[in-house]
Design an enzyme around this catalytic site. Structure first.
Site, PDB file in Angstrom:
ATOM      1  N   SER A 134     -64.415 -24.022  27.125  1.00 36.02           N
ATOM      2  CA  SER A 134     -63.235 -23.343  27.648  1.00 36.02           C
ATOM      3  C   SER A 134     -62.968 -23.840  29.060  1.00 36.02           C
ATOM      4  O   SER A 134     -63.844 -23.798  29.921  1.00 36.02           O
ATOM      5  CB  SER A 134     -63.467 -21.831  27.652  1.00 36.02           C
ATOM      6  OG  SER A 134     -62.336 -21.147  28.131  1.00 36.02           O
ATOM      7  N   LYS A 160     -60.591 -25.957  24.832  1.00 41.06           N
ATOM      8  CA  LYS A 160     -59.715 -24.794  24.908  1.00 41.06           C
ATOM      9  C   LYS A 160     -59.185 -24.689  26.335  1.00 41.06           C
ATOM     10  O   LYS A 160     -59.963 -24.664  27.294  1.00 41.06           O
ATOM     11  CB  LYS A 160     -60.453 -23.502  24.539  1.00 41.06           C
ATOM     12  CG  LYS A 160     -59.566 -22.265  24.618  1.00 41.06           C
ATOM     13  CD  LYS A 160     -60.264 -21.039  24.071  1.00 41.06           C
ATOM     14  CE  LYS A 160     -61.091 -20.332  25.118  1.00 41.06           C
ATOM     15  NZ  LYS A 160     -61.627 -19.045  24.634  1.00 41.06           N
ATOM     16  N   LYS A 162     -57.182 -22.477  29.121  1.00 35.11           N
ATOM     17  CA  LYS A 162     -56.639 -21.185  29.510  1.00 35.11           C
ATOM     18  C   LYS A 162     -55.202 -21.400  29.998  1.00 35.11           C
ATOM     19  O   LYS A 162     -54.924 -22.362  30.725  1.00 35.11           O
ATOM     20  CB  LYS A 162     -57.469 -20.570  30.631  1.00 35.11           C
ATOM     21  CG  LYS A 162     -58.886 -20.185  30.222  1.00 35.11           C
ATOM     22  CD  LYS A 162     -58.909 -18.991  29.295  1.00 35.11           C
ATOM     23  CE  LYS A 162     -60.325 -18.500  29.063  1.00 35.11           C
ATOM     24  NZ  LYS A 162     -60.382 -17.278  28.222  1.00 35.11           N
ATOM     25  N   ASP A 188     -55.659 -20.407  25.189  1.00 34.58           N
ATOM     26  CA  ASP A 188     -56.011 -18.992  25.253  1.00 34.58           C
ATOM     27  C   ASP A 188     -55.223 -18.343  26.384  1.00 34.58           C
ATOM     28  O   ASP A 188     -55.343 -18.730  27.544  1.00 34.58           O
ATOM     29  CB  ASP A 188     -57.520 -18.848  25.494  1.00 34.58           C
ATOM     30  CG  ASP A 188     -57.963 -17.393  25.555  1.00 34.58           C
ATOM     31  OD1 ASP A 188     -57.163 -16.497  25.240  1.00 34.58           O
ATOM     32  OD2 ASP A 188     -59.135 -17.161  25.926  1.00 34.58           O
ATOM     33  N   GLU A 213     -54.528 -18.365  21.216  1.00 32.05           N
ATOM     34  CA  GLU A 213     -55.396 -17.189  21.210  1.00 32.05           C
ATOM     35  C   GLU A 213     -54.808 -16.068  22.071  1.00 32.05           C
ATOM     36  O   GLU A 213     -54.445 -16.297  23.222  1.00 32.05           O
ATOM     37  CB  GLU A 213     -56.774 -17.590  21.726  1.00 32.05           C
ATOM     38  CG  GLU A 213     -57.806 -16.482  21.706  1.00 32.05           C
ATOM     39  CD  GLU A 213     -59.146 -16.946  22.256  1.00 32.05           C
ATOM     40  OE1 GLU A 213     -60.035 -16.088  22.432  1.00 32.05           O
ATOM     41  OE2 GLU A 213     -59.311 -18.154  22.524  1.00 32.05           O
ATOM     42  N   ASP A 238     -58.220 -12.049  19.739  1.00 30.18           N
ATOM     43  CA  ASP A 238     -59.504 -11.869  20.425  1.00 30.18           C
ATOM     44  C   ASP A 238     -59.585 -10.421  20.883  1.00 30.18           C
ATOM     45  O   ASP A 238     -60.147  -9.568  20.196  1.00 30.18           O
ATOM     46  CB  ASP A 238     -59.575 -12.859  21.594  1.00 30.18           C
ATOM     47  CG  ASP A 238     -60.781 -12.665  22.509  1.00 30.18           C
ATOM     48  OD1 ASP A 238     -61.634 -11.801  22.226  1.00 30.18           O
ATOM     49  OD2 ASP A 238     -60.887 -13.373  23.524  1.00 30.18           O
ATOM     50  N   LYS A 262     -66.399 -11.956  19.034  1.00 28.78           N
ATOM     51  CA  LYS A 262     -67.318 -11.814  20.159  1.00 28.78           C
ATOM     52  C   LYS A 262     -68.172 -10.572  19.902  1.00 28.78           C
ATOM     53  O   LYS A 262     -67.639  -9.452  19.901  1.00 28.78           O
ATOM     54  CB  LYS A 262     -66.555 -11.666  21.480  1.00 28.78           C
ATOM     55  CG  LYS A 262     -65.832 -12.927  21.925  1.00 28.78           C
ATOM     56  CD  LYS A 262     -65.074 -12.689  23.211  1.00 28.78           C
ATOM     57  CE  LYS A 262     -64.358 -13.967  23.665  1.00 28.78           C
ATOM     58  NZ  LYS A 262     -63.462 -13.713  24.814  1.00 28.78           N
ATOM     59  N   GLY A 290     -66.974 -16.743  23.683  1.00 34.59           N
ATOM     60  CA  GLY A 290     -67.985 -16.625  24.720  1.00 34.59           C
ATOM     61  C   GLY A 290     -67.518 -15.762  25.874  1.00 34.59           C
ATOM     62  O   GLY A 290     -66.318 -15.616  26.106  1.00 34.59           O
TER      63      GLY A 290
END
Length: 367
Positions: A134, A160, A162, A188, A213, A238, A262, A290
């Site tokens: 990430s 991934k 952000k 995400d 996400e 998520d 998660k 994570g």
């Protein structure tokens, strides 16, 4: 199993670099560890709550308080196992991260006593899992490209990014153009958008992303369903998924075609396994998210990520992604994969001198 006592230990773990998301910047982790001591074994669990209630309503100090005042006193005095813990804690509303830490510590002690690994207990069918990474929000696109280049050089098999309003289309375009169509790429948002941003999010469709996400609010599965109808890119939930019931609702409403599991967010590995089983039965892909875990939480996540329904690389990155020195022996990336611990329980223990060096407080509770 009888529990002699439980330790609540806080440790301070500086990050190797600031990690920025749409809800803030982290430079260190204030980690709450739970150690369960029985006549035959010790078990460890890690609470993934942040120091501030930004990812969810939970935060570290609150988790310690609810464990001390409500969750630990609710445990049965003997005949304790992970399922008994889950039943005993059910009357307490919410606080899933705190519950997960306590349940995991009990489960670890239980499995260590039996000489059985968590991976085997959950039904894992692999001894290593592919790893993604990430990448936080950066100050500039060139800085982002350098970071992605470095992670790919380390061997990570999926990136991934952000994102947030104003840091979305251009960074994604730059990464796709620089590293090509063969890169497994996803984004995400951590609930940073509203349904009014659908046209903006639709501009991500041409980049062939694995998924977007959690673009919208955590408590709005209905609008996620509407957004899913407007986008070609698959939606993944998520923060919205706190239980198997939430996952079932999301799948029924077609609010997501992929689920991020998660364990801390859903109350522990028993519920995480139920979500996995539900999604697998419906042909829905899942992956393991994570929360900047230390080696204690990472070891348990690897056991979960080795289950057959986890068909997408997770955020189970190597220790050095976040920490210069981990509280356990470090997890090292090998050809884009991490080995799943095969020892009893979670398969790892804290290195004592590191544990003591990182510790900021410790509290012993006798049942």
């Amino acid at each position: 199993m009888k529990i002699d006592g439980i330790e609540l230990r806080r440790i301070a773990m500086p990050l190797v670099a600031p990690f920025r998301t749409s809800f803030g910047v982290e430079t260190a982790r204030d980690v709450l560890l739970v150690r369960v001591v029985t006549p035959d074994a010790e078990g460890w669990g890690e609470c993934v709550a942040m120091d501030l209630p930004l990812y969810s309503s939970e935060y570290v100090e609150g988790a310690a308080d609810v464990l001390r005042r409500f969750l630990i006193p609710a445990l049965p005095r003997d005949g304790v196992d992970a399922h008994a813990v889950e039943r005993a804690l059910e009357p307490v509303k919410g606080h899933r991260m705190a519950k997960a830490a306590l349940q995991t510590a009990v489960l670890d002690a239980e499995l260590r006593t039996a000489g059985r690994s968590l991976a085997r207990h959950l039904g894992a069918d692999r001894d290593r899992v592919p790893c993604g990474v990430s990448v936080g929000i950066m100050d500039s696109v060139p800085e982002l490209l350098d970071a992605v280049d470095g992670y790919l050089a380390e061997g990570y098999v999926r990136i991934k990014l952000k994102i947030e309003p104003g840091w979305d289309v251009e960074p994604v375009r730059a990464v796709r153009e620089r590293f090509g169509d063969g890169l497994l790429l996803q984004v995400d948002a951590n609930a940073a958008y509203t349904l009014a941003d659908a046209p903006r999010l639709a501009k991500l469709d041409p980049f062939d992303l694995l998924l977007i996400e959690q673009p919208l609010a955590d408590d709005d599965i209905v609008q996620h369903a509407e957004l899913a109808r407007r986008l070609r890119t698959p939606l993944c939930l998520d923060e919205s998924i706190e239980s198997a019931a939430h996952a079932a609702a999301a799948l029924t409403l077609r609010a997501a075609s992929i689920i991020n599991i998660k364990p801390g967010r859903v109350g522990g590995y028993l519920e995480a396994k139920r979500i996995h089983d539900l999604c697998r039965a419906h042909g829905v892909a899942v992956w393991c998210g994570g929360m900047l875990e230390t080696g204690i939480g990472r070891a348990a996540n690897l056991a979960l990520a080795a289950l057959p329904g986890f068909t997408l690389p997770g955020d189970t990155s190597a220790s050095r992604r976040y920490f210069a020195e981990d509280v356990t022996e470090p997890f090292e990336l090998d050809d884009g994969h991490l080995d799943v611990p095969d020892g009893p329980g979670i398969g790892v223990e804290p290195v004592q001198d590191r544990l003591h060096a990182f510790t900021t407080s410790s509290e012993w509770i006798t049942l």
